[in-house]
Design a protein around this motif. Structure first.
Motif, mmCIF file in Angstrom:
data_model
loop_
_atom_site.group_PDB
_atom_site.id
_atom_site.type_symbol
_atom_site.label_atom_id
_atom_site.label_comp_id
_atom_site.label_asym_id
_atom_site.label_seq_id
_atom_site.Cartn_x
_atom_site.Cartn_y
_atom_site.Cartn_z
ATOM 1 N N ALA A 94 -9.831 22.686 46.739
ATOM 2 C CA ALA A 94 -9.634 21.265 47.030
ATOM 3 C C ALA A 94 -8.301 21.007 47.728
ATOM 4 O O ALA A 94 -8.099 19.940 48.293
ATOM 5 N N ALA A 95 -7.394 21.962 47.679
ATOM 6 C CA ALA A 95 -6.051 21.769 48.244
ATOM 7 C C ALA A 95 -5.998 22.266 49.691
ATOM 8 O O ALA A 95 -6.580 23.302 50.022
ATOM 9 N N PRO A 96 -5.301 21.557 50.567
ATOM 10 C CA PRO A 96 -5.149 22.022 51.950
ATOM 11 C C PRO A 96 -4.221 23.241 52.025
ATOM 12 O O PRO A 96 -3.407 23.469 51.138
ATOM 13 N N LEU A 97 -4.379 23.994 53.093
ATOM 14 C CA LEU A 97 -3.554 25.177 53.333
ATOM 15 C C LEU A 97 -2.763 24.982 54.626
ATOM 16 O O LEU A 97 -3.153 24.226 55.502
ATOM 17 N N ARG A 98 -1.664 25.715 54.739
ATOM 18 C CA ARG A 98 -0.846 25.694 55.945
ATOM 19 C C ARG A 98 -0.900 27.087 56.573
ATOM 20 O O ARG A 98 -0.614 28.085 55.917
ATOM 21 N N LEU A 99 -1.265 27.131 57.844
ATOM 22 C CA LEU A 99 -1.346 28.387 58.590
ATOM 23 C C LEU A 99 -0.265 28.384 59.658
ATOM 24 O O LEU A 99 -0.231 27.501 60.515
ATOM 25 N N HIS A 100 0.625 29.372 59.592
ATOM 26 C CA HIS A 100 1.678 29.548 60.587
ATOM 27 C C HIS A 100 1.208 30.609 61.575
ATOM 28 O O HIS A 100 0.931 31.744 61.181
ATOM 29 N N LEU A 101 1.114 30.252 62.845
ATOM 30 C CA LEU A 101 0.811 31.197 63.915
ATOM 31 C C LEU A 101 2.120 31.422 64.658
ATOM 32 O O LEU A 101 2.614 30.529 65.343
ATOM 33 N N ALA A 116 -7.661 21.624 56.412
ATOM 34 C CA ALA A 116 -8.290 20.779 55.391
ATOM 35 C C ALA A 116 -9.446 21.530 54.742
ATOM 36 O O ALA A 116 -10.090 22.375 55.381
ATOM 37 N N PRO A 117 -9.718 21.237 53.462
ATOM 38 C CA PRO A 117 -10.882 21.865 52.808
ATOM 39 C C PRO A 117 -12.161 21.565 53.585
ATOM 40 O O PRO A 117 -12.350 20.470 54.112
ATOM 41 N N ARG A 123 -10.413 24.340 57.415
ATOM 42 C CA ARG A 123 -10.588 24.262 58.866
ATOM 43 C C ARG A 123 -9.615 23.253 59.466
ATOM 44 O O ARG A 123 -9.274 22.256 58.843
ATOM 45 N N ALA A 124 -9.202 23.529 60.718
ATOM 46 C CA ALA A 124 -8.394 22.605 61.505
ATOM 47 C C ALA A 124 -8.878 22.657 62.949
ATOM 48 O O ALA A 124 -9.295 23.717 63.433
ATOM 49 N N ASN A 125 -8.821 21.530 63.615
ATOM 50 C CA ASN A 125 -9.182 21.478 65.028
ATOM 51 C C ASN A 125 -7.990 21.934 65.850
ATOM 52 O O ASN A 125 -6.955 21.276 65.864
ATOM 53 N N LEU A 138 -0.335 32.478 55.813
ATOM 54 C CA LEU A 138 -1.118 31.434 55.169
ATOM 55 C C LEU A 138 -0.518 31.148 53.812
ATOM 56 O O LEU A 138 -0.203 32.074 53.055
ATOM 57 N N GLU A 139 -0.358 29.849 53.490
ATOM 58 C CA GLU A 139 0.216 29.450 52.208
ATOM 59 C C GLU A 139 -0.311 28.077 51.833
ATOM 60 O O GLU A 139 -0.838 27.354 52.684
ATOM 61 N N PRO A 140 -0.187 27.690 50.556
ATOM 62 C CA PRO A 140 -0.586 26.327 50.180
ATOM 63 C C PRO A 140 0.282 25.303 50.903
ATOM 64 O O PRO A 140 1.472 25.522 51.105
ATOM 65 N N ALA A 141 -0.318 24.180 51.285
ATOM 66 C CA ALA A 141 0.423 23.162 52.035
ATOM 67 C C ALA A 141 1.431 22.433 51.160
ATOM 68 O O ALA A 141 2.484 22.032 51.630
#
Length: 170
Positions: A94-101, A116-117, A123-125, A138-141
């Motif tokens: 249920a929690a969003p994640l943060r992806l660092h590229l 977003a879940p 997924r993110a656009n 990748l880590e919890p937002a």
């Protein structure tokens, strides 16, 4: 009869001058190449310097290893999204994640996506460039208590993300 010739007619003198000139030109070219794209940030983590040693916090990696977290990150350039699919471990779906590229050499090209879940994961656009490699984190937002890391080679559309430590101990 003295048959001494001018030093400028000796090939060794010209060879020596040519070598010195090439070294100067190569040195200038290296300075231009090294400073052309700005500073390089190969390790974006905050580090603590003690003497000549650098120390980084590995607790998030150890926590991810204890939780046995693993995921797959994939990009779909045709539909314009980045998706993370859980593989193992107990994720909070249920929690969003943060992806660092992270660009491997240029910090100004780095991207941070909030995922977003979604029904299959998160997924993110976005349509990140596939013309170079990406270093992934990748880590919890909300509170980054764990992190997964990976590398996406250029022109590849998916990769595995896992903890940097495998046994759970730093």
């Amino acid at each position: 009869m003295d048959t001494r010739s001018s030093p400028w007619r000796q090939p060794v003198v010209w060879l020596m001058l040519l070598m010195v000139g090439l070294v100067v030109v190569a040195g200038i070219a290296m300075v231009v190449v090294a400073t052309a794209d700005g500073p390089m940030d190969a390790v974006p983590d905050a580090v603590q310097r003690t003497g000549q040693a650098q120390q980084a916090d590995l607790d998030p990696d150890a926590h991810a290893a204890r939780l046995q977290l693993a995921a797959i990150m994939r990009m779909d350039g045709e539909h314009g999204f980045v998706e993370v699919l859980p593989v193992s471990g107990d994720f909070d779906h249920a929690a969003p994640l943060r992806l660092h590229l992270q660009h491997p050499a240029r910090a100004d090209a780095d991207l941070v996506l909030t995922l977003a879940p979604h029904e299959t994961g998160w997924r993110a656009n976005a349509t990140p460039s596939q013309d170079h490699d990406w270093l992934l984190r990748l880590e919890p937002a909300s509170a980054p208590t764990w992190r997964l890391q990976g590398r996406l080679p250029r022109h590849q559309q998916a990769t595995r993300l896992g903890p940097a430590l495998h046994d759970g101990a730093p």
